[in-house]
Design a protein around this motif. Structure first.
Motif, PDB file in Angstrom:
ATOM      1  N   LEU A  40      -2.598  18.576 -10.342  1.00  0.00           N
ATOM      2  CA  LEU A  40      -2.496  17.538  -9.314  1.00  0.00           C
ATOM      3  C   LEU A  40      -3.879  16.994  -8.987  1.00  0.00           C
ATOM      4  CD1 LEU A  40       0.029  19.248  -6.860  1.00  0.00           C
ATOM      5  CD2 LEU A  40       0.493  17.259  -8.296  1.00  0.00           C
ATOM      6  N   HIS A  41      -4.071  15.692  -9.148  1.00  0.00           N
ATOM      7  CA  HIS A  41      -5.323  15.072  -8.738  1.00  0.00           C
ATOM      8  C   HIS A  41      -5.121  13.572  -8.573  1.00  0.00           C
ATOM      9  CE1 HIS A  41      -5.822  13.873 -12.971  1.00  0.00           C
ATOM     10  NE2 HIS A  41      -5.546  15.128 -13.287  1.00  0.00           N
ATOM     11  N   GLU A  42      -6.135  12.923  -8.052  1.00  0.00           N
ATOM     12  CA  GLU A  42      -6.074  11.495  -7.728  1.00  0.00           C
ATOM     13  C   GLU A  42      -5.808  10.658  -8.976  1.00  0.00           C
ATOM     14  OE1 GLU A  42      -5.457   9.496  -4.869  1.00  0.00           O
ATOM     15  OE2 GLU A  42      -7.134  10.639  -4.035  1.00  0.00           O
ATOM     16  N   ALA A  43      -5.133   9.528  -8.766  1.00  0.00           N
ATOM     17  CA  ALA A  43      -4.847   8.613  -9.867  1.00  0.00           C
ATOM     18  C   ALA A  43      -6.132   7.945 -10.346  1.00  0.00           C
ATOM     19  CB  ALA A  43      -3.837   7.566  -9.409  1.00  0.00           C
ATOM     20  N   PRO A  44      -6.130   7.371 -11.556  1.00  0.00           N
ATOM     21  CA  PRO A  44      -7.321   6.657 -12.044  1.00  0.00           C
ATOM     22  C   PRO A  44      -7.697   5.500 -11.123  1.00  0.00           C
ATOM     23  CG  PRO A  44      -5.724   7.009 -13.808  1.00  0.00           C
ATOM     24  CD  PRO A  44      -5.047   7.408 -12.547  1.00  0.00           C
ATOM     25  N   LEU A 102       0.828  -1.208   0.000  1.00  0.00           N
ATOM     26  CA  LEU A 102       0.000   0.000   0.000  1.00  0.00           C
ATOM     27  C   LEU A 102       0.861   1.255   0.000  1.00  0.00           C
ATOM     28  CD1 LEU A 102      -2.592   1.595   0.238  1.00  0.00           C
ATOM     29  CD2 LEU A 102      -2.705   0.980   2.666  1.00  0.00           C
ATOM     30  N   LEU A 103       1.911   1.272   0.802  1.00  0.00           N
ATOM     31  CA  LEU A 103       2.779   2.451   0.860  1.00  0.00           C
ATOM     32  C   LEU A 103       3.505   2.679  -0.467  1.00  0.00           C
ATOM     33  CD1 LEU A 103       4.243   1.969   4.450  1.00  0.00           C
ATOM     34  CD2 LEU A 103       2.812   3.879   3.690  1.00  0.00           C
ATOM     35  N   PHE A 104       4.002   1.606  -1.070  1.00  0.00           N
ATOM     36  CA  PHE A 104       4.716   1.776  -2.336  1.00  0.00           C
ATOM     37  C   PHE A 104       3.764   2.158  -3.472  1.00  0.00           C
ATOM     38  CE2 PHE A 104       8.693  -0.233  -0.853  1.00  0.00           C
ATOM     39  CZ  PHE A 104       9.583   0.621  -1.475  1.00  0.00           C
ATOM     40  N   LEU A 105       2.621   1.499  -3.537  1.00  0.00           N
ATOM     41  CA  LEU A 105       1.675   1.848  -4.593  1.00  0.00           C
ATOM     42  C   LEU A 105       1.107   3.242  -4.356  1.00  0.00           C
ATOM     43  CD1 LEU A 105      -0.222  -1.501  -5.238  1.00  0.00           C
ATOM     44  CD2 LEU A 105       1.824  -0.601  -6.348  1.00  0.00           C
ATOM     45  N   GLY A 106       0.907   3.620  -3.078  1.00  0.00           N
ATOM     46  CA  GLY A 106       0.489   4.987  -2.781  1.00  0.00           C
ATOM     47  C   GLY A 106       1.523   5.998  -3.226  1.00  0.00           C
ATOM     48  N   SER A 107       2.804   5.699  -2.964  1.00  0.00           N
ATOM     49  CA  SER A 107       3.867   6.595  -3.445  1.00  0.00           C
ATOM     50  C   SER A 107       3.891   6.613  -4.967  1.00  0.00           C
ATOM     51  CB  SER A 107       5.225   6.158  -2.891  1.00  0.00           C
ATOM     52  OG  SER A 107       5.661   4.946  -3.477  1.00  0.00           O
ATOM     53  N   GLY A 108       3.533   5.469  -5.577  1.00  0.00           N
ATOM     54  CA  GLY A 108       3.440   5.445  -7.039  1.00  0.00           C
ATOM     55  C   GLY A 108       2.355   6.371  -7.551  1.00  0.00           C
ATOM     56  N   SER A 109       1.212   6.422  -6.857  1.00  0.00           N
ATOM     57  CA  SER A 109       0.154   7.355  -7.246  1.00  0.00           C
ATOM     58  C   SER A 109       0.624   8.800  -7.125  1.00  0.00           C
ATOM     59  CB  SER A 109      -1.082   7.135  -6.358  1.00  0.00           C
ATOM     60  OG  SER A 109      -1.675   5.899  -6.628  1.00  0.00           O
ATOM     61  N   ILE A 110       1.378   9.073  -6.069  1.00  0.00           N
ATOM     62  CA  ILE A 110       1.914  10.427  -5.872  1.00  0.00           C
ATOM     63  C   ILE A 110       2.889  10.781  -6.999  1.00  0.00           C
ATOM     64  CG2 ILE A 110       3.345  11.854  -4.360  1.00  0.00           C
ATOM     65  CD1 ILE A 110       2.240  10.087  -2.027  1.00  0.00           C
ATOM     66  N   ILE A 111       3.802   9.891  -7.282  1.00  0.00           N
ATOM     67  CA  ILE A 111       4.801  10.147  -8.327  1.00  0.00           C
ATOM     68  C   ILE A 111       4.110  10.290  -9.689  1.00  0.00           C
ATOM     69  CG2 ILE A 111       6.769   9.131  -9.548  1.00  0.00           C
ATOM     70  CD1 ILE A 111       7.464   7.755  -6.825  1.00  0.00           C
ATOM     71  N   PHE A 112       3.090   9.465  -9.911  1.00  0.00           N
ATOM     72  CA  PHE A 112       2.309   9.548 -11.155  1.00  0.00           C
ATOM     73  C   PHE A 112       1.689  10.938 -11.302  1.00  0.00           C
ATOM     74  CE2 PHE A 112      -1.613   8.882 -13.602  1.00  0.00           C
ATOM     75  CZ  PHE A 112      -1.139   8.158 -14.683  1.00  0.00           C
ATOM     76  N   ALA A 113       1.089  11.440 -10.218  1.00  0.00           N
ATOM     77  CA  ALA A 113       0.463  12.768 -10.251  1.00  0.00           C
ATOM     78  C   ALA A 113       1.512  13.867 -10.413  1.00  0.00           C
ATOM     79  CB  ALA A 113      -0.345  12.990  -8.975  1.00  0.00           C
ATOM     80  N   MET A 114       2.631  13.729  -9.712  1.00  0.00           N
ATOM     81  CA  MET A 114       3.694  14.741  -9.788  1.00  0.00           C
ATOM     82  C   MET A 114       4.302  14.790 -11.187  1.00  0.00           C
ATOM     83  SD  MET A 114       4.174  16.254  -6.739  1.00  0.00           S
ATOM     84  CE  MET A 114       5.894  16.742  -6.697  1.00  0.00           C
ATOM     85  N   HIS A 115       4.561  13.629 -11.760  1.00  0.00           N
ATOM     86  CA  HIS A 115       5.113  13.582 -13.119  1.00  0.00           C
ATOM     87  C   HIS A 115       4.158  14.241 -14.113  1.00  0.00           C
ATOM     88  CE1 HIS A 115       8.964  11.602 -13.324  1.00  0.00           C
ATOM     89  NE2 HIS A 115       8.571  10.632 -12.519  1.00  0.00           N
ATOM     90  N   ARG A 116       2.899  13.942 -13.950  1.00  0.00           N
ATOM     91  CA  ARG A 116       1.897  14.501 -14.858  1.00  0.00           C
ATOM     92  C   ARG A 116       1.859  16.026 -14.744  1.00  0.00           C
ATOM     93  NH1 ARG A 116      -3.503  11.399 -14.273  1.00  0.00           N
ATOM     94  NH2 ARG A 116      -3.226  12.197 -12.165  1.00  0.00           N
ATOM     95  N   ALA A 117       1.952  16.535 -13.507  1.00  0.00           N
ATOM     96  CA  ALA A 117       1.927  17.984 -13.298  1.00  0.00           C
ATOM     97  C   ALA A 117       3.176  18.647 -13.870  1.00  0.00           C
ATOM     98  CB  ALA A 117       1.797  18.285 -11.806  1.00  0.00           C
ATOM     99  N   LEU A 122      -0.603  17.664  -0.373  1.00  0.00           N
ATOM    100  CA  LEU A 122      -1.254  16.832  -1.389  1.00  0.00           C
ATOM    101  C   LEU A 122      -2.572  16.243  -0.905  1.00  0.00           C
ATOM    102  CD1 LEU A 122       1.743  14.901  -3.016  1.00  0.00           C
ATOM    103  CD2 LEU A 122       0.603  16.969  -3.810  1.00  0.00           C
ATOM    104  N   ARG A 123      -2.868  16.351   0.396  1.00  0.00           N
ATOM    105  CA  ARG A 123      -4.146  15.815   0.885  1.00  0.00           C
ATOM    106  C   ARG A 123      -5.331  16.518   0.228  1.00  0.00           C
ATOM    107  NH1 ARG A 123      -2.743  19.663   4.556  1.00  0.00           N
ATOM    108  NH2 ARG A 123      -4.444  20.906   5.480  1.00  0.00           N
ATOM    109  N   ARG A 124      -5.131  17.761  -0.192  1.00  0.00           N
ATOM    110  CA  ARG A 124      -6.225  18.505  -0.828  1.00  0.00           C
ATOM    111  C   ARG A 124      -6.501  17.998  -2.241  1.00  0.00           C
ATOM    112  NH1 ARG A 124      -3.119  22.514   1.607  1.00  0.00           N
ATOM    113  NH2 ARG A 124      -2.158  23.124  -0.367  1.00  0.00           N
ATOM    114  N   TYR A 125      -5.493  17.425  -2.873  1.00  0.00           N
ATOM    115  CA  TYR A 125      -5.625  16.964  -4.256  1.00  0.00           C
ATOM    116  C   TYR A 125      -5.805  15.442  -4.343  1.00  0.00           C
ATOM    117  CZ  TYR A 125      -3.361  21.512  -4.566  1.00  0.00           C
ATOM    118  OH  TYR A 125      -3.042  22.837  -4.402  1.00  0.00           O
ATOM    119  N   MET A 126      -5.316  14.705  -3.332  1.00  0.00           N
ATOM    120  CA  MET A 126      -5.352  13.245  -3.362  1.00  0.00           C
ATOM    121  C   MET A 126      -5.882  12.717  -2.028  1.00  0.00           C
ATOM    122  SD  MET A 126      -1.626  12.634  -5.192  1.00  0.00           S
ATOM    123  CE  MET A 126      -2.010  10.971  -5.734  1.00  0.00           C
TER     124      MET A 126
END
Length: 663
Positions: free
Chosen positions: A477-481, A356-371, A390-394
């Motif tokens: 910045l927003h939540e992953a799919p 969960l922590l690694f996949l959660g960090s993956g969602s963060i990195i995914f959003a950051m890369h996209r931004a 990031l709590r406001r966006y994710m």
């Protein structure tokens, strides 16, 4: 054959292997159009199928009428028939292998699902899923193998796949170097595994688990040199595969691979192999008390040492990498203590919250890369100094990662509380008979304090305080799919409720996992010292552990100020102890100075320039050529082509022979 679903055990690894073959073909053919959809269906489908088979096998095995302590062994073909060494390619289904089977396929399936969203834009999509399926195949061979060589095939296979996946983006030199580092450091540990196998065969005449463990009590002397040597060499293999001191430095560099790969390596597959090996060979380690102390001691030191490094890392994945090393240390404390259930219990709960922590960090990195991609920025998308707020966006990722953070910190009633508390209690109980275990217990407590602190630090700097990503980037910045967030929800439920697998009698639970795994450790239990604690002592230990976790969390909340943080590009350099921890105690530099550079010098100056060039090339190869040339030069004076010269030489030769004969 049992006539039940247990007979289908071969299908779980076969499905993963089929996924590798099919996606490998797609990777080579590269058909235009819907290839990614096909790859996704194959890559995820085979894992979901393997998980379904695992559930069926587990249910059927639990319902068998045979004695629960008897494993079911399926011998598929004769593999190595050489003299007294008669090895079959065989799988073993028992209580331990079924638990590992469910963890590998269950968590692995969720990681595969997450990968569909995370890697969808990558040109190597088919190759990625082929490697991922192959990784799971080899891990299943490892945990199902009925003898040491079959396990070793899986052992080497996961090492190969880690090299392929860590260096997946091999066009960047740093990624290729990280893959090589993992491969080479694991070969050091694998040497120990091989030596142990040779000694086991020499001592017991077999490499089948059932035969080895049956003959070990009579073939080996408890506490003797042979069994100690075997177990220490086995543990050398574990230090490489499960990243313990001194062979741990490859695992943080493994973050060069895609984030789902990090989740798979850290949560469900490769790094748990060493813990599984010690648990599988628990009888041998129980017969070698020195080795048990070494395993527990190295585990406790690793848990504390890695936790100190995690305190000052800024890369979100590196914090989690050192966290994995530290948590693996706890597992080795458990299996080294003889608490096999506690070690496997923490392996399972750790798989839940660390995935969960690694996949959660993956969602963060995914959003950051996209931004950053949208604004053409080149800032580091993995540096926590570039995050914040990031709590406001994710919000979903924030809530779920807080569950995992509280679980790893040991806050009740989340899963990590039960499993970590069981390890610390087992170490304390063993300390009544052998005081050195009290030292291991104390080291585990300090590591728990640091764990709660650095994980709270990660959450504060990532999700709370002001956002440091940039004004332009904030709009992107927003939540992953949901294909990525869905697996996080499942892992969040498992991280919260996973402790129900083994609620101890202290809380009026039935300790299900303990009873399930009891047959696996039945032989070794009789060799270990008695370790009983009163309920009052157990409650005291629980209170200490919870107080330690709360102290770490509250300390981080009070001492750390996210609003005072600046983006990485403007951050001042660390000094003093912070710099020492930031640079990982300079262990890589020490290894480079003491091992790598001397070996390079020895290879270049002595082995190459002196032995290879001067002795082999200059003396042997070129020397032979020069000798042949000199012999030809001397011989040409005798080969004149004139008959008179040959007659004269003949006459002189005859006269010399006659003179010699007459003298």
């Amino acid at each position: 054959m049992t006539g039940t679903a247990v007979d289908l055990i071969w299908l779980a690894p076969a499905l993963a292997l089929l996924g590798f073959v099919l996606n490998g073909v797609v990777a080579f053919v590269r058909p235009p159009g819907g290839a990614k959809t096909l790859v996704s269906i194959i890559g995820v489908g085979v894992l979901l199928g393997a998980f379904a088979v695992s559930v069926a096998v587990f249910s059927a095995f639990a319902g068998l009428h045979a004695p629960p302590e008897a494993p079911v062994v399926f011998r598929y073909w004769s593999w190595i028939p050489v003299g007294t060494l008669q090895l079959d390619f065989a799988f073993q289904v028992d209580q331990l292998s079924t638990v590992m089977l469910l963890v590998v396929t269950g968590v692995g399936s969720l990681i595969h699902l997450f990968s569909v969203g995370y890697m969808k834009e990558d040109p190597g999509y088919a190759r990625y899923f082929a490697y991922l399926n192959l990784f799971v195949f080899f891990m299943l061979v490892l945990v199902l193998g009925a003898n040491f060589p079959v396990m070793f095939v899986g052992w080497e296979g996961v090492g190969l796949c880690s090299y392929l996946l860590i260096g997946f983006w091999f066009s960047a030199q740093v990624n290729a170097d990280a893959g090589r580092k993992a491969f080479i450091m694991n070969r050091i540990g694998d040497f120990g595994f091989m030596v142990a196998m040779f000694i086991i065969f020499w001592s017991t005449g077999s490499l089948d688990f059932a035969t080895v463990f049956l003959h070990a009590p009579t073939a080996l002397v408890a506490g003797g040199g042979t069994v100690t040597t075997i177990t220490l060499f086995l543990f050398l293999g574990c230090t490489g595969k499960s990243a313990q001191i001194p062979l741990y430095t490859w695992l943080p560099d493994a973050m060069a691979g895609p984030t789902p790969v990090s989740a798979l390596i850290h949560a469900a597959t490769m790094v748990t192999a060493g813990v599984y090996l010690v648990a599988r060979c628990n009888l041998l380690f129980a017969m070698a008390p020195i080795s048990g102390a070494v395993v527990a001691g190295v585990g406790a030191l690793t848990a504390l040492f890695a936790a100190t490094i995690a305190l000052k890392q800024w890369d979100i994945k590196r914090v989690l990498a050192y966290s994995t090393i530290s948590q693996l240390g706890y597992m080795f404390v458990a299996v080294g203590t003889g608490a096999i259930t506690a070690g496997i219990f923490h392996l399972a709960t750790h798989a839940f919250f660390k995935a969960l922590l690694f996949l959660g960090s993956g969602s963060i990195i995914f959003a950051m890369h996209r931004a950053y991609h949208a604004t053409h920025s080149h800032e580091d998308a993995q540096d926590m100094r570039n995050m914040g707020g990031l709590r406001r966006y994710m919000p979903w990722t924030t809530a779920l990662m807080w569950i995992a953070t509280l679980a790893i910190a040991g806050i009740p009633p989340l899963s990590g509380f039960f499993s970590k508390d069981e390890i610390l209690t087992a170490a304390f109980a063993r300390g009544n008979a052998q005081p050195v275990w009290l030292v291991f217990w104390a080291l585990g407590l300090v590591a728990a304090l640091l764990t709660a602190f650095y994980m709270t630090r990660l959450m504060l700097y990532t999700f709370h305080g002001p956002n440091r990503t940039g004004e332009k980037e904030q709009t992107h910045l927003h939540e992953a799919p949901w294909i990525m967030t869905g697996p996080l929800l499942v892992l969040g439920l498992l991280s919260a409720a996973g402790g129900l697998l083994n609620v101890p009698e202290l809380y009026h639970g039935n300790a299900w996992l303990h009873h399930w795994l009891e047959p696996v450790g039945q032989q070794s239990a009789a060799l270990l010292p008695e370790a009983h604690l009163s309920s009052g002592t157990e409650w005291m230990l629980v209170g200490i552990a919870v107080a330690i976790a709360l102290t770490g969390i509250v300390g981080a909340l009070r001492l750390l100020k996210p609003e005072g943080l600046v983006p990485a590009s403007r951050a001042p350099a660390e000094r003093g102890l912070a710099r020492l921890l930031r640079n990982k105690w300079y262990v890589d530099e020490i290894y480079d100075a003491l091992i790598v550079r001397p070996l390079v010098w020895l290879s270049r100056e002595v082995l190459w320039k002196q032995i290879d060039q001067r002795i082999v090339d200059g003396g042997a190869v070129n020397g032979a050529a020069r000798g042949a040339r000199a012999l030809g030069w001397a011989n040409r004076w005798f080969q004149t082509g004139q008959v008179g010269t040959y007659v004269a030489a003949f006459v002189v030769g005859v006269l010399l022979i006659l003179w010699r004969a007459m003298s």
